[in-house]
Design an enzyme around this catalytic site. Sequence first.
Site, short mmCIF file in Angstrom:
data_model
loop_
_atom_site.label_atom_id
_atom_site.label_comp_id
_atom_site.label_asym_id
_atom_site.label_seq_id
_atom_site.Cartn_x
_atom_site.Cartn_y
_atom_site.Cartn_z
N CYS A 95 -3.11 32.40 8.34
CA CYS A 95 -2.62 33.74 8.70
C CYS A 95 -2.99 34.79 7.63
O CYS A 95 -4.15 35.14 7.52
CB CYS A 95 -1.12 33.68 8.95
SG CYS A 95 -0.54 35.05 9.93
N HIS A 209 0.73 28.38 11.54
CA HIS A 209 1.73 27.91 10.58
C HIS A 209 2.34 26.62 11.15
O HIS A 209 1.82 26.03 12.08
CB HIS A 209 2.87 28.94 10.47
CG HIS A 209 2.48 30.25 9.89
ND1 HIS A 209 2.28 30.47 8.55
CD2 HIS A 209 2.28 31.45 10.48
CE1 HIS A 209 1.99 31.74 8.34
NE2 HIS A 209 1.98 32.36 9.48
N1 GLN Z 1 0.79 40.46 7.64
C1 GLN Z 1 -0.08 39.69 8.52
C2 GLN Z 1 0.20 39.91 10.01
O1 GLN Z 1 1.33 40.20 10.37
C3 GLN Z 1 0.05 38.20 8.22
C4 GLN Z 1 1.43 37.64 8.50
C5 GLN Z 1 1.52 36.14 8.23
O2 GLN Z 1 0.92 35.62 7.28
N2 GLN Z 1 2.30 35.41 9.07
O3 GLN Z 1 -0.72 39.75 10.80
#
Ligand code: GLN
Length: 258
Positions: A95, A209
Amino acid sequence: MKITLGYLYSDLMNIYGDTGNIITLTKRAQWRGIEVEIRHISVGDKLKKGDVDIFFFGGGQDQAQELVAKDLGQSGKGKVIKEEAERGVPLLAICGGYQLLGDYYQPHEGPKLPGVGLFPAYTKASFDRMIGNIVIRIQSAEFRMQNEEIHNSKFLIPNSLVGFENHSGKTYLKDGAKPLGTVVKGHGNNGEDKSEGCIHKNAVGTYMHGSLLPKNPKLADWLLKKALEVKYGKEIKLEPLDDTLENQAHQAAVSRFS
Ligand code: GLN
């Protein structure tokens, strides 16, 4: 044998249980008698060629991403990570970490964050929240299961990866970029083109994740195998482990959608 896991920005980029990936890589190596060192690498730390055998880069919020993007550039660590991945050192980025390894991440507010340029991709913030369980079918032949394994394992969706996603950033792959897989259920890179993640040599970027690796042991072993082969310069055959529980967890996640 020994491997060093480079945990990038573990103090700033570690949400939705991403540390579970470090735990999985550590245990699956130790269960095979491989010594493991975990090296936390964050703002201001130095990094040079050969320091790390597998890089892990977790997810994080926009604020952390701004600080990390700056450090990756100013410290030169971004350049080292790219050079190491280009010579085949494996990497898993989730992510927010994945977003910072592309060409750039354009948040809603503030300046465009320059990326490391490892993955041929770019990310733009959106007003869609892409959240929930996700199942993809692996595209890359790199770690697809052998046919007999698929048949014996009775996987509901052969060659699948399962995880959890929560992002508003939309990542678009540039021409020639290889997606990690195709979305079966969920959003993936951008909720539009059914692509999920990106694979470049032995570097994997994904929105999954979960943490990802406990329920996807084939991917964990693929990262370990690649790390040992690059480090020791020979083909490595990892002893199989009893993945009954891991596969049951994988099946349970997939069957939620079926
Ligand atoms: N800030 C980024 C987004 O919202 C990554 C978020 C995350 O790592 N879950 O796309």
